[in-house]
Design an enzyme around this catalytic site. Structure first.
Site, PDB file in Angstrom:
ATOM      1  N   ASP A 115       0.865  -1.178   0.000  1.00  0.00           N
ATOM      2  CA  ASP A 115       0.000   0.000   0.000  1.00  0.00           C
ATOM      3  C   ASP A 115       0.901   1.227   0.000  1.00  0.00           C
ATOM      4  OD1 ASP A 115      -1.612   2.143   0.586  1.00  0.00           O
ATOM      5  OD2 ASP A 115      -2.683   1.146   2.219  1.00  0.00           O
ATOM      6  N   ASP A 139      -0.569   5.537 -11.898  1.00  0.00           N
ATOM      7  CA  ASP A 139      -1.938   5.356 -12.404  1.00  0.00           C
ATOM      8  C   ASP A 139      -2.817   4.918 -11.226  1.00  0.00           C
ATOM      9  OD1 ASP A 139      -3.849   5.385 -14.427  1.00  0.00           O
ATOM     10  OD2 ASP A 139      -3.476   3.322 -15.051  1.00  0.00           O
ATOM     11  N   LYS A 179      -2.227  10.142 -12.550  1.00  0.00           N
ATOM     12  CA  LYS A 179      -3.654  10.260 -12.824  1.00  0.00           C
ATOM     13  C   LYS A 179      -4.247  11.285 -11.862  1.00  0.00           C
ATOM     14  CE  LYS A 179      -6.199   6.276 -12.822  1.00  0.00           C
ATOM     15  NZ  LYS A 179      -6.712   5.873 -14.121  1.00  0.00           N
TER      16      LYS A 179
END
Ligand code: SAM
EC number: 2.1.1.166
Length: 224
Positions: A115, A139, A179
Site C-alpha cells: 500500500d 496510475d 492520474k
C-alpha cells in the site's frame, strides 16, 4: 511496436439487455467491454490492460520513456503500464512496479505488493530501485465509492503521495506522470509541480474514456 486500435463508433456493436429490454449495471459494463476497441487491441497485442494504451499514447506524443531509463510504476496492477515501460527502457533500463493488489510477474521488471500510502511500501520501492530514478508514473486509483467528492479527494490524495515520492527520488531532468481528475490539479499541487519541473501539462489520451473525469498530469524536466 504496439499498434493503435482503430477508432470507435464503426462496425457492429453488441448490446446486452434483460428480457424486459432494460440493462443492469453489469450488463452495461460487459457491453462496454465487448464494444471497446482498446480491450480487443490489448488482448491481441498481449497487454494486460487497456490502460496500457494510455501510457503508450502519451509516450508516443511526448517521447518520455527512453532506453536505459529507470522507472517506477505506482498502482501497476494488472501490469499494462509496466509492460509498456519495460519495452521502452529495454534491457539496460530498470522498472519497478508496485500495487496494493497482487500482480503476476512481468518479465524484465521487479513487481512488489504494498500500500503506497504506507512508508514501508515506499521504502521497499526505493530499495528495489537502488538509487535515483528517471521517471515516476502513477496510475493509482482507489476503488470508487460513488460519492463524487470523496472519490475526488481520494484520487487526488494518491496523486499527492506520488508527487511527494517523485520529488524525493527523481534525478535532475526526470519526469512525473500521475492520474488526476478533471478540473485539473489542485492549486497547491500545481504550484509545487511548476516550481519543481520545467514543463507541466495535462493530457487526456484518446484511450481514456470520454465519459471519465480522468486526466493525467505530465511534468518533465525535474529541477532536482
Ligand atoms: C487503473 S489501475 C492501474 C492500471 C495499470 N496502470 C495498468 O496499466 O494495468 C489502478 C491501480 O491502483 C492501485 N492502487 C490503489 N490504491 C493504491 C495504493 N494505496 N497503493 C498501491 N496501489 C494502489 C489499484 O489496486 C489498481 O490496481
Amino acid at each position: 511496436m504496439a499498434k493503435q486500435p482503430p477508432g470507435t463508433g464503426r462496425g457492429m456493436s453488441t448490446r446486452l439487455k434483460t428480457a424486459e429490454g432494460r440493462s443492469t449495471a453489469s450488463q452495461r459494463w460487459l457491453t462496454r467491454q465487448l464494444n471497446d476497441p482498446y480491450v480487443k487491441a490489448a488482448k491481441e497485442q498481449g497487454f494486460r490492460s487497456r490502460a496500457a494504451f494510455k501510457l503508450l499514447e502519451m509516450d508516443q506524443k511526448l517521447k518520455l520513456l527512453k532506453p536505459g531509463m529507470r522507472v517506477v510504476d505506482l498502482g501497476a496492477a494488472p501490469g499494462g503500464w509496466t509492460q509498456v515501460a519495460v519495452a521502452a527502457v529495454g534491457p539496460r533500463g530498470q522498472v519497478v512496479g508496485i500495487d496494493i493488489l497482487p500482480m503476476d510477474p512481468v518479465q524484465g521488471a521487479t513487481v512488489l505488493q504494498g500500500d503506497f500510502t504506507e512508508q514501508e511500501a515506499e521504502d521497499r520501492t526505493l530499495e528495489a530501485m537502488g538509487g535515483r530514478v528517471d521517471a515516476v508514473l502513477s496510475d493509482m486509483a482507489p476503488n470508487t465509492t460513488g460519492h463524487q467528492a470523496t472519490d475526488h479527494l481520494r484520487i487526488m490524495g494518491l496523486a499527492e503521495i506520488a508527487l511527494d515520492f517523485a520529488r524525493r527520488v527523481l534525478a535532475p531532468g526526470g519526469a512525473f506522470i500521475a492520474k488526476v481528475l478533471q478540473g485539473g490539479t489542485e492549486a497547491e499541487m500545481l504550484a509545487a509541480l511548476k516550481r519543481d519541473f520545467a514543463v507541466v501539462r495535462h493530457m487526456k489520451p484518446p484511450a481514456s474514456r470520454k465519459d471519465s473525469a480522468e486526466l493525467y498530469v505530465v511534468a518533465t524536466g525535474f529541477r532536482g
